[in-house]
Design an enzyme around this catalytic site. Structure first.
Site, PDB file in Angstrom:
ATOM      1  N   HIS A  46      -1.732 -10.570  -5.584  1.00  0.00           N
ATOM      2  CA  HIS A  46      -0.298 -10.260  -5.416  1.00  0.00           C
ATOM      3  C   HIS A  46       0.610 -11.212  -6.183  1.00  0.00           C
ATOM      4  O   HIS A  46       1.573 -10.792  -6.811  1.00  0.00           O
ATOM      5  CB  HIS A  46       0.069 -10.298  -3.939  1.00  0.00           C
ATOM      6  CG  HIS A  46      -0.545  -9.180  -3.160  1.00  0.00           C
ATOM      7  ND1 HIS A  46      -0.338  -7.857  -3.479  1.00  0.00           N
ATOM      8  CD2 HIS A  46      -1.360  -9.189  -2.086  1.00  0.00           C
ATOM      9  CE1 HIS A  46      -0.996  -7.112  -2.616  1.00  0.00           C
ATOM     10  NE2 HIS A  46      -1.626  -7.879  -1.769  1.00  0.00           N
ATOM     11  N   HIS A  81       0.829  -1.209   0.000  1.00  0.00           N
ATOM     12  CA  HIS A  81       0.000   0.000   0.000  1.00  0.00           C
ATOM     13  C   HIS A  81       0.868   1.266   0.000  1.00  0.00           C
ATOM     14  O   HIS A  81       0.523   2.256  -0.635  1.00  0.00           O
ATOM     15  CB  HIS A  81      -0.962   0.000   1.193  1.00  0.00           C
ATOM     16  CG  HIS A  81      -1.901  -1.173   1.180  1.00  0.00           C
ATOM     17  ND1 HIS A  81      -2.664  -1.519   2.264  1.00  0.00           N
ATOM     18  CD2 HIS A  81      -2.185  -2.089   0.205  1.00  0.00           C
ATOM     19  CE1 HIS A  81      -3.377  -2.595   1.961  1.00  0.00           C
ATOM     20  NE2 HIS A  81      -3.099  -2.961   0.720  1.00  0.00           N
TER      21      HIS A  81
HETATM   22 ZN   LIG Z   1      -4.040  -4.477  -0.379  1.00  0.00          ZN
END
Ligand SMILES: [Zn+2]
Length: 303
Positions: A259, A76
């Site tokens: 991811h 983030h």
């Molecule tokens: Zn995230």
């Protein structure tokens, strides 16, 4: 021609790690042109560049590691830095995980805004895709096609009726990132949260830093966007693509990615250099660390 950027002054923030539940503090420091994004792990003294070679992507977070040092949940913060086109910064971390704050990238955007952003003397480099590259994992896939800007067409599909099928399409500029992507929070399903906690993960997770979805309702209150879920996937993608080092010029299309697939695309791009070119300046200066190591009295850790 875009010039490289860094922040104007050092700034810090603290909070708890989403998975460890441990307090951690981070400092963002200005860095010279050519540095890229480099993490400085205070415990070990090691510096870890934000490069895919040092990344370990787990199903729920991205971790950077070097030797015995590891810093978790970097995506983030990386997303905010890349989303706002900050090329050079040193991220100093006390602890082993970037604080989760509110679960979105908005607090990092506010931190960068408070520090200020300044242009540097060297032109910025971009990685421009010239031929399509695609990665797949079963029904999930991720593709990047040639384009002169960075745009995203992201689709997710969950059985849960409150999430369902969502799609976000748009060019990612600092302005669109700030308004449409940065505020989108991470999310989890109540049953998964219970499972993660039983495995000692998500210890710092709470309804104030995660959108939690039950079968029938959003447990954590009102959403920031009706399609906050897919916007958060775009936020994660922007952060994971920062592991390319150079800002991407290409049109990314994603279906049910995450991811691991984001990092697979980064690896596929880097291992197919005939499918892209660097535009702008492509020389990186050796990292010389002229950033302030002596920051005076450090504030106590937040608890
Ligand atoms: Zn995230």
């Amino acid at each position: 021609m875009r010039l490289q950027t860094t922040i104007e002054s050092s700034i810090s923030s603290d909070g708890v790690g989403l998975h460890s539940g441990e307090p951690s503090r981070l400092w963002l420091h200005p860095a010279p042109a050519g540095t890229g994004i480099v993490f400085h792990h205070r415990g070990s003294g090691l510096r870890i560049p934000a490069q895919v070679d040092h990344a370990h992507e787990l199903s729920y977070a991205t971790r950077l590691g070097l030797a015995d040092a590891a810093i978790s949940t970097v995506e983030h913060l990386l997303s905010a830095l890349r989303g706002l086109r900050i090329d050079n910064v040193v991220v100093e971390i006390e602890g082993n995980e970037v604080p989760i704050l509110d679960g979105s990238a908005a607090p990092f955007v506010q931190l960068i805004d408070r520090a200020g952003v300044t242009s540097q003397e060297r032109p910025a480099t971009a990685l421009r895709i010239t031929r399509t590259i695609e990665v797949r994992d079963g029904e999930k896939w991720l593709r990047v096609e040639p384009a002169s800007t960075f745009s995203v067409d992201y689709r997710i599909s969950f059985d849960n009726p409150l999430v369902g099928f969502q799609r976000y399409v748009g060019e990612i500029t600092p302005e669109s990132y700030r308004d449409a992507i940065a505020p989108a929070r991470t999310f989890g399903f109540l049953k998964d949260v219970r499972y993660l906690k039983s495995r000692g993960l998500a210890r710092g997770g709470s309804l104030s830093n995660c959108v939690v979805v039950d079968e029938e309702r959003i447990v954590s209150g009102e959403l920031r966007f009706p399609d906050e879920f897919v916007r958060h996937k775009v936020l994660d993608l922007v952060g994971d693509l920062a592991l390319l080092e150079y800002p991407l010029e290409g049109a990314v299309t994603a279906y049910k990615a995450g991811h691991a697939l984001h990092a697979d695309l980064v690896r596929a791009i880097l291992s197919n250099p005939e499918r892209w070119e660097l535009v702008g300046s492509d020389s990186r200066a050796a990292f010389v660390a002229p950033y302030p190591m002596d920051l005076g009295v450090r504030p106590a850790l937040a608890v």
